[in-house]
Design an enzyme around this catalytic site. Structure first.
Site, PDB file in Angstrom:
ATOM      1  N   LYS A   1      -8.031 -37.422  75.327  1.00 18.84           N
ATOM      2  CA  LYS A   1      -8.655 -38.389  74.731  1.00 18.84           C
ATOM      3  C   LYS A   1     -10.237 -38.531  74.600  1.00 18.84           C
ATOM      4  CE  LYS A   1      -8.459 -42.522  76.036  1.00 18.84           C
ATOM      5  NZ  LYS A   1      -8.061 -44.170  76.336  1.00 18.84           N
TER       6      LYS A   1
HETATM    7  C1  5RP Z   1     -10.763 -47.801  78.879  1.00 17.05           C
HETATM    8  C2  5RP Z   1      -9.993 -46.681  78.128  1.00 17.05           C
HETATM    9  C3  5RP Z   1      -9.338 -47.145  76.847  1.00 17.05           C
HETATM   10  O1  5RP Z   1      -8.019 -46.726  76.824  1.00 17.05           O
HETATM   11  C4  5RP Z   1      -9.937 -46.235  75.735  1.00 17.05           C
HETATM   12  O2  5RP Z   1     -11.633 -46.224  75.575  1.00 17.05           O
HETATM   13  C5  5RP Z   1      -9.314 -46.680  74.217  1.00 17.05           C
HETATM   14  O3  5RP Z   1      -9.491 -48.007  74.002  1.00 17.05           O
HETATM   15  P1  5RP Z   1     -10.968 -48.445  73.134  1.00 17.05           P
HETATM   16  O4  5RP Z   1     -10.359 -48.079  71.503  1.00 17.05           O
HETATM   17  O5  5RP Z   1     -11.047 -49.807  73.425  1.00 17.05           O
HETATM   18  O6  5RP Z   1     -11.996 -47.672  73.653  1.00 17.05           O
HETATM   19  O7  5RP Z   1      -9.653 -45.329  78.572  1.00 17.05           O
HETATM   20  O8  5RP Z   1     -11.289 -47.085  79.977  1.00 17.05           O
END
Ligand code: 5RP
Length: 266
Positions: A172
Protein backbone atom coordinates in the site's frame (compact mmCIF):
# COMPACT_ATOMS: atom_id res chain seq x y z
CA UNK A 1 2.15 -20.22 -3.29
CA UNK A 2 -0.05 -22.71 -1.37
CA UNK A 3 -3.80 -23.00 -1.76
CA UNK A 4 -4.54 -21.20 1.49
CA UNK A 5 -2.41 -18.19 0.62
CA UNK A 6 -3.97 -17.97 -2.85
CA UNK A 7 -7.46 -18.33 -1.42
CA UNK A 8 -6.91 -15.59 1.14
CA UNK A 9 -5.41 -13.27 -1.47
CA UNK A 10 -8.34 -13.90 -3.84
CA UNK A 11 -10.73 -12.88 -1.06
CA UNK A 12 -8.88 -9.57 -0.79
CA UNK A 13 -8.10 -8.83 -4.45
CA UNK A 14 -11.16 -9.92 -6.39
CA UNK A 15 -10.26 -12.40 -9.20
CA UNK A 16 -13.09 -11.03 -11.40
CA UNK A 17 -11.31 -7.70 -11.79
CA UNK A 18 -7.91 -8.16 -10.16
CA UNK A 19 -8.74 -5.21 -7.97
CA UNK A 20 -9.90 -4.38 -4.46
CA UNK A 21 -11.75 -1.74 -2.47
CA UNK A 22 -10.30 -2.02 1.01
CA UNK A 23 -11.92 0.15 3.68
CA UNK A 24 -9.20 1.34 6.05
CA UNK A 25 -10.32 2.07 9.59
CA UNK A 26 -7.07 1.27 11.44
CA UNK A 27 -6.14 4.92 12.08
CA UNK A 28 -6.92 4.81 15.78
CA UNK A 29 -3.85 2.70 16.53
CA UNK A 30 -1.79 5.89 16.46
CA UNK A 31 -4.32 8.72 16.06
CA UNK A 32 -6.84 7.72 18.72
CA UNK A 33 -10.51 8.72 18.11
CA UNK A 34 -9.81 10.58 14.87
CA UNK A 35 -12.64 12.40 13.13
CA UNK A 36 -15.13 9.96 11.64
CA UNK A 37 -13.86 7.09 13.77
CA UNK A 38 -15.12 8.28 17.15
CA UNK A 39 -17.49 5.28 17.18
CA UNK A 40 -15.92 2.63 14.91
CA UNK A 41 -18.96 0.34 15.00
CA UNK A 42 -21.22 3.15 13.82
CA UNK A 43 -18.76 4.10 11.05
CA UNK A 44 -18.14 0.55 9.84
CA UNK A 45 -21.67 -0.88 9.85
CA UNK A 46 -23.16 1.05 6.87
CA UNK A 47 -19.95 0.77 4.81
CA UNK A 48 -18.68 -2.77 5.28
CA UNK A 49 -21.08 -4.37 2.79
CA UNK A 50 -19.54 -2.26 0.01
CA UNK A 51 -15.95 -3.16 0.93
CA UNK A 52 -13.98 -6.07 -0.53
CA UNK A 53 -11.82 -6.05 2.59
CA UNK A 54 -11.77 -4.30 5.97
CA UNK A 55 -8.44 -3.06 7.34
CA UNK A 56 -8.49 -2.51 11.07
CA UNK A 57 -6.86 -3.31 14.39
CA UNK A 58 -7.45 -6.26 16.73
CA UNK A 59 -9.22 -4.10 19.25
CA UNK A 60 -11.68 -2.59 16.78
CA UNK A 61 -12.33 -5.97 15.13
CA UNK A 62 -13.19 -7.51 18.49
CA UNK A 63 -15.25 -4.61 19.80
CA UNK A 64 -16.87 -3.09 16.73
CA UNK A 65 -17.44 -5.64 13.96
CA UNK A 66 -20.26 -8.17 14.10
CA UNK A 67 -18.97 -11.75 13.87
CA UNK A 68 -21.53 -12.41 11.12
CA UNK A 69 -19.70 -10.01 8.79
CA UNK A 70 -18.59 -11.87 5.67
CA UNK A 71 -15.87 -9.46 4.52
CA UNK A 72 -12.21 -10.51 4.62
CA UNK A 73 -10.16 -8.85 7.32
CA UNK A 74 -6.75 -7.22 6.79
CA UNK A 75 -5.44 -6.96 10.33
CA UNK A 76 -3.06 -4.12 11.28
CA UNK A 77 -0.45 -5.95 13.38
CA UNK A 78 2.09 -3.14 13.86
CA UNK A 79 1.93 -0.26 16.30
CA UNK A 80 3.37 0.89 19.59
CA UNK A 81 3.61 4.56 18.65
CA UNK A 82 1.25 7.53 18.72
CA UNK A 83 0.88 10.82 16.94
CA UNK A 84 2.63 12.36 19.98
CA UNK A 85 5.72 10.21 19.56
CA UNK A 86 8.00 8.86 16.85
CA UNK A 87 5.67 7.15 14.36
CA UNK A 88 8.58 5.23 12.81
CA UNK A 89 9.26 3.41 16.08
CA UNK A 90 6.58 0.77 15.49
CA UNK A 91 6.86 -2.87 16.40
CA UNK A 92 4.69 -5.95 16.03
CA UNK A 93 1.64 -5.79 18.30
CA UNK A 94 -0.35 -8.89 17.33
CA UNK A 95 0.96 -12.47 17.23
CA UNK A 96 0.33 -14.47 14.08
CA UNK A 97 -1.47 -17.04 16.26
CA UNK A 98 -3.93 -14.42 17.48
CA UNK A 99 -4.40 -13.18 13.92
CA UNK A 100 -5.27 -16.73 12.87
CA UNK A 101 -7.60 -17.10 15.87
CA UNK A 102 -9.39 -14.00 14.59
CA UNK A 103 -9.77 -15.64 11.18
CA UNK A 104 -8.11 -12.82 9.26
CA UNK A 105 -7.31 -13.01 5.54
CA UNK A 106 -4.15 -10.91 5.77
CA UNK A 107 -1.90 -8.94 8.11
CA UNK A 108 -0.50 -5.44 7.60
CA UNK A 109 2.59 -3.64 8.87
CA UNK A 110 4.07 -0.23 8.11
CA UNK A 111 7.63 0.37 6.94
CA UNK A 112 9.49 3.64 7.30
CA UNK A 113 12.06 3.75 4.50
CA UNK A 114 14.46 6.66 4.89
CA UNK A 115 13.74 7.13 8.59
CA UNK A 116 16.37 6.61 11.27
CA UNK A 117 14.45 3.43 12.13
CA UNK A 118 14.20 2.01 8.61
CA UNK A 119 16.28 -1.06 9.47
CA UNK A 120 14.05 -1.90 12.44
CA UNK A 121 10.87 -1.52 10.39
CA UNK A 122 12.19 -3.51 7.40
CA UNK A 123 13.47 -6.37 9.54
CA UNK A 124 10.13 -6.29 11.38
CA UNK A 125 8.37 -6.70 8.04
CA UNK A 126 10.68 -9.57 7.10
CA UNK A 127 9.97 -11.31 10.43
CA UNK A 128 6.23 -10.91 9.91
CA UNK A 129 6.45 -12.29 6.37
CA UNK A 130 8.49 -15.27 7.60
CA UNK A 131 5.93 -16.06 10.31
CA UNK A 132 2.86 -15.42 8.17
CA UNK A 133 4.28 -17.63 5.41
CA UNK A 134 4.21 -20.55 7.83
CA UNK A 135 0.41 -20.29 7.97
CA UNK A 136 -0.35 -19.11 4.44
CA UNK A 137 -1.31 -15.60 5.53
CA UNK A 138 -0.58 -12.80 3.03
CA UNK A 139 1.19 -9.64 4.19
CA UNK A 140 0.32 -6.08 3.19
CA UNK A 141 3.25 -3.69 3.55
CA UNK A 142 2.22 -0.09 4.22
CA UNK A 143 4.76 2.44 2.97
CA UNK A 144 4.57 5.29 5.46
CA UNK A 145 6.05 8.55 4.24
CA UNK A 146 8.02 10.46 6.82
CA UNK A 147 7.61 14.22 7.20
CA UNK A 148 10.95 14.88 5.50
CA UNK A 149 10.31 12.48 2.61
CA UNK A 150 8.97 13.55 -0.77
CA UNK A 151 5.85 11.60 -1.71
CA UNK A 152 7.19 11.26 -5.26
CA UNK A 153 7.64 8.34 -7.67
CA UNK A 154 11.33 8.03 -6.85
CA UNK A 155 10.75 7.60 -3.12
CA UNK A 156 7.56 5.53 -3.39
CA UNK A 157 9.15 3.24 -6.00
CA UNK A 158 12.04 2.66 -3.60
CA UNK A 159 9.78 1.89 -0.64
CA UNK A 160 7.38 -0.32 -2.61
CA UNK A 161 10.16 -2.29 -4.27
CA UNK A 162 11.96 -2.90 -1.00
CA UNK A 163 8.70 -4.20 0.52
CA UNK A 164 8.18 -6.50 -2.45
CA UNK A 165 11.80 -7.71 -2.36
CA UNK A 166 11.32 -8.63 1.29
CA UNK A 167 8.33 -10.73 0.26
CA UNK A 168 5.24 -8.61 0.91
CA UNK A 169 2.30 -9.96 -1.11
CA UNK A 170 0.59 -6.57 -1.56
CA UNK A 171 1.96 -3.06 -1.03
CA UNK A 172 0.00 0.00 0.00
CA UNK A 173 1.40 3.36 -1.00
CA UNK A 174 0.18 6.75 -2.19
CA UNK A 175 -0.73 8.10 -5.62
CA UNK A 176 1.86 10.42 -7.12
CA UNK A 177 2.93 11.95 -10.41
CA UNK A 178 4.41 9.24 -12.69
CA UNK A 179 2.59 6.66 -10.54
CA UNK A 180 2.85 4.13 -13.36
CA UNK A 181 6.59 3.99 -12.63
CA UNK A 182 5.81 2.90 -9.06
CA UNK A 183 3.52 0.13 -10.31
CA UNK A 184 5.82 -1.03 -13.11
CA UNK A 185 8.80 -1.45 -10.78
CA UNK A 186 6.87 -3.27 -8.04
CA UNK A 187 6.41 -6.99 -8.80
CA UNK A 188 3.38 -7.40 -6.50
CA UNK A 189 -0.02 -5.64 -6.52
CA UNK A 190 -0.02 -2.02 -5.35
CA UNK A 191 -3.02 -0.36 -3.72
CA UNK A 192 -3.26 3.30 -2.76
CA UNK A 193 -4.21 4.96 0.49
CA UNK A 194 -6.43 7.98 0.07
CA UNK A 195 -4.44 10.09 2.48
CA UNK A 196 -5.83 13.14 4.26
CA UNK A 197 -9.41 14.14 3.45
CA UNK A 198 -9.70 16.07 0.17
CA UNK A 199 -12.84 17.28 -1.65
CA UNK A 200 -14.91 14.32 -2.85
CA UNK A 201 -14.47 15.27 -6.50
CA UNK A 202 -10.68 15.12 -6.08
CA UNK A 203 -10.90 11.81 -4.24
CA UNK A 204 -12.93 10.39 -7.14
CA UNK A 205 -10.25 11.54 -9.58
CA UNK A 206 -7.53 10.15 -7.31
CA UNK A 207 -9.11 6.69 -7.30
CA UNK A 208 -9.58 6.76 -11.08
CA UNK A 209 -6.05 8.01 -11.78
CA UNK A 210 -4.56 5.31 -9.55
CA UNK A 211 -6.38 2.32 -11.07
CA UNK A 212 -6.05 3.63 -14.61
CA UNK A 213 -2.30 3.78 -14.04
CA UNK A 214 -2.03 0.25 -12.71
CA UNK A 215 -3.05 0.23 -9.05
CA UNK A 216 -4.84 -2.96 -7.99
CA UNK A 217 -7.30 -0.77 -6.12
CA UNK A 218 -7.52 1.34 -3.01
CA UNK A 219 -7.16 0.95 0.71
CA UNK A 220 -9.05 4.11 1.47
CA UNK A 221 -10.16 5.44 4.83
CA UNK A 222 -10.53 9.14 5.57
CA UNK A 223 -11.81 10.04 2.11
CA UNK A 224 -14.68 7.65 2.72
CA UNK A 225 -15.51 7.83 6.40
CA UNK A 226 -14.84 11.57 6.74
CA UNK A 227 -17.01 12.37 3.74
CA UNK A 228 -20.43 13.86 4.43
CA UNK A 229 -21.73 10.98 2.32
CA UNK A 230 -19.60 7.92 3.15
CA UNK A 231 -21.92 5.33 1.58
CA UNK A 232 -22.22 7.30 -1.66
CA UNK A 233 -18.45 7.67 -1.65
CA UNK A 234 -17.61 3.98 -1.21
CA UNK A 235 -20.24 2.99 -3.77
CA UNK A 236 -18.72 5.43 -6.27
CA UNK A 237 -15.19 4.23 -5.54
CA UNK A 238 -16.39 0.66 -6.18
CA UNK A 239 -17.67 1.61 -9.63
CA UNK A 240 -14.34 3.27 -10.41
CA UNK A 241 -12.18 0.42 -9.12
CA UNK A 242 -14.18 -2.52 -10.46
CA UNK A 243 -15.76 -1.00 -13.58
CA UNK A 244 -13.28 1.75 -14.56
CA UNK A 245 -16.04 4.34 -14.33
CA UNK A 246 -14.47 7.60 -15.50
CA UNK A 247 -14.29 10.61 -13.15
CA UNK A 248 -17.08 12.58 -14.88
CA UNK A 249 -19.55 9.70 -14.74
CA UNK A 250 -18.34 8.81 -11.24
CA UNK A 251 -19.00 12.34 -10.02
CA UNK A 252 -22.47 12.19 -11.58
CA UNK A 253 -23.07 8.88 -9.82
CA UNK A 254 -21.92 10.31 -6.49
CA UNK A 255 -24.37 13.21 -6.79
CA UNK A 256 -27.19 10.95 -7.94
CA UNK A 257 -26.67 8.74 -4.91
CA UNK A 258 -26.71 11.76 -2.62
CA UNK A 259 -29.91 13.10 -4.18
CA UNK A 260 -31.57 9.67 -3.97
CA UNK A 261 -30.69 9.50 -0.29
CA UNK A 262 -32.02 13.02 0.30
CA UNK A 263 -35.27 12.21 -1.53
CA UNK A 264 -35.80 8.94 0.36
CA UNK A 265 -35.13 10.71 3.66
CA UNK A 266 -38.03 13.16 3.08
C1 5RP B 1 -3.14 4.70 8.68
C2 5RP B 1 -3.17 3.77 7.56
C3 5RP B 1 -4.39 3.75 6.74
O1 5RP B 1 -4.79 2.39 6.59
C4 5RP B 1 -4.06 4.27 5.35
O2 5RP B 1 -3.43 5.51 5.45
C5 5RP B 1 -5.33 4.35 4.51
O3 5RP B 1 -6.15 5.29 5.08
P1 5RP B 1 -6.36 6.73 4.39
O4 5RP B 1 -7.06 6.52 3.06
O5 5RP B 1 -7.22 7.48 5.40
O6 5RP B 1 -5.00 7.33 4.22
O7 5RP B 1 -2.25 3.03 7.27
O8 5RP B 1 -1.89 4.65 9.26
Amino acid sequence: MDWGMKNRLSRIIRPETGRTVMLAVDHGYFLGPTSGLEDPAKTIEPLVKYADCLMLTRGVLRSSVDTSVDVPIMLRVSGGTSVLGNLADEGTTVSIRDAIRMNVSGVAMSIFVGSELERKSLLGLADLINEAQEYGIPVLAVTAVGKDMNRDARYLSLACRIAAELGAHVVKTYYCEDFEKVVKTCPVPVVIAGGKKIPEREAVELAYNAVSRGAAGVDMGRNIFQSEHPVAMIKTVREIVHKDLDPVKAWDLFNTLINEKATSAK
